[in-house]
Design an enzyme around this catalytic site. Structure first.
Site, PDB file in Angstrom:
ATOM      1  N   ASP A  89       0.831  -1.204   0.000  1.00  0.00           N
ATOM      2  CA  ASP A  89       0.000   0.000   0.000  1.00  0.00           C
ATOM      3  C   ASP A  89       0.863   1.250   0.000  1.00  0.00           C
ATOM      4  O   ASP A  89       2.067   1.197   0.228  1.00  0.00           O
ATOM      5  CB  ASP A  89      -0.955   0.018   1.205  1.00  0.00           C
ATOM      6  N   ASN A 155      -8.223  -1.989  13.487  1.00  0.00           N
ATOM      7  CA  ASN A 155      -9.615  -2.292  13.152  1.00  0.00           C
ATOM      8  C   ASN A 155      -9.693  -3.568  12.303  1.00  0.00           C
ATOM      9  O   ASN A 155     -10.654  -3.789  11.590  1.00  0.00           O
ATOM     10  CB  ASN A 155     -10.277  -1.117  12.433  1.00  0.00           C
ATOM     11  N   HIS A 157      -7.944  -4.421   9.748  1.00  0.00           N
ATOM     12  CA  HIS A 157      -7.733  -4.308   8.303  1.00  0.00           C
ATOM     13  C   HIS A 157      -6.484  -5.074   7.884  1.00  0.00           C
ATOM     14  O   HIS A 157      -5.576  -5.313   8.682  1.00  0.00           O
ATOM     15  CB  HIS A 157      -7.662  -2.842   7.861  1.00  0.00           C
ATOM     16  N   GLU A 162      -9.964  -1.580   4.666  1.00  0.00           N
ATOM     17  CA  GLU A 162     -10.729  -1.258   5.867  1.00  0.00           C
ATOM     18  C   GLU A 162     -12.047  -2.033   5.871  1.00  0.00           C
ATOM     19  O   GLU A 162     -12.546  -2.437   4.810  1.00  0.00           O
ATOM     20  CB  GLU A 162     -11.056   0.243   5.877  1.00  0.00           C
TER      21      GLU A 162
END
Length: 265
Positions: A89, A155, A157, A162
């Protein structure tokens, strides 16, 4: 090919178990975890190069990866000139020299130290993001992925998939996504940005099907702050609400934890 999980040279986990298809290894410290993972990765890459002469690996950034990457490089014994590297990413609109740029992280921590056959970077500061996705897709499609190393976000991810944008059926290999505020806060808390407003709102990410296509996956999730997402990914339903839960479907995925991140299991 020998099974890298069977090596006797590396520090032993204090506990091993399986959740669905996913192997889980728990260590007494993050340092022990990094050393064992470095040994497993070295064994796997050496075997790949002996069998097929080259390898393709996707690497991750983030604080969880630093000790592992350093341990793997220091160990030596891997001919990086035969390995093509990708990363997971990159922020949209960020310069390659920005302290928080994932390209800079990979260049400084990996590429400049091992001189791989190639390191294909996502150009986050491109003026044409969709064309950049097309370019990176073609590079990814040029060969199978032998290994993907990644972490788990607070979270749950994977990369920047996400819960709000994750898809297990995505047809694209890389896409542009808007980042959850919790993820942006995590970047501030880890010291990558001075405040929330400085964190870009959008980023490129390899998609979950792209990650899942790797022949082997090594996923690191140490530290107490990862205890809740680890619990959710292993004990909750397999769903895009918990993106990391999809790893329970991968026969060659291994999750590496320390006692802190495993504390809620």
């Amino acid at each position: 090919m020998s099974n890298p999980e069977s090596t006797s040279q590396s520090p032993a986990p204090v506990k091993t178990f399986r959740v669905d298809a996913l192997s889980v290894r728990v260590y007494d410290s993050q340092a022990t975890m990094a050393q064992d993972l470095a040994q497993l990765a070295q064994d796997y890459l050496q075997n790949l190069l002996a069998q097929q002469g080259s390898a393709t690996v996707i690497l991750a950034t983030g604080n969880s990866q630093i000790e592992f990457l350093d341990a793997l490089i220091v160990k030596g014994g891997v001919d990086w000139t035969k390995i093509t590297l990708f990363h997971l990413d990159e922020y949209l609109g960020i310069d390659r020299e920005h302290p928080a740029s994932f390209r800079r992280y990979m260049r400084d921590r990996v590429e400049n130290r091992v001189n791989p056959a190639a390191f294909h970077y996502i150009e986050g500061d491109t003026m044409e993001p969709l064309k950049e996705c097309d370019r990176y897709t073609r590079l990814l499609q040029a060969q199978p992925i032998d290994l993907c190393c990644l972490g788990v976000g607070e979270n749950a991810h994977l990369a920047f998939n996400e819960p709000s944008v994750a898809s297990f059926d995505e047809t694209r290999l890389i896409k542009l996504v808007k980042l959850d505020e919790k993820t942006r806060e995590q970047q501030v808390n880890e010291g990558h940005f001075p405040n929330l407003s400085a964190v870009p709102q959008y980023a490129f990410t390899l998609t979950i099907p792209m990650i899942f296509s790797a022949r082997k996956i090594f996923c690191l999730a140490p530290e107490e702050r990862k205890a809740a997402p680890v619990r959710d990914m292993l004990k909750g339903e397999i769903s895009t609400a918990i993106p990391a839960s999809v790893l329970r479907r991968h026969e060659q995925a291994i999750l590496f934890l320390d006692v802190d991140s495993a504390s809620l299991l």
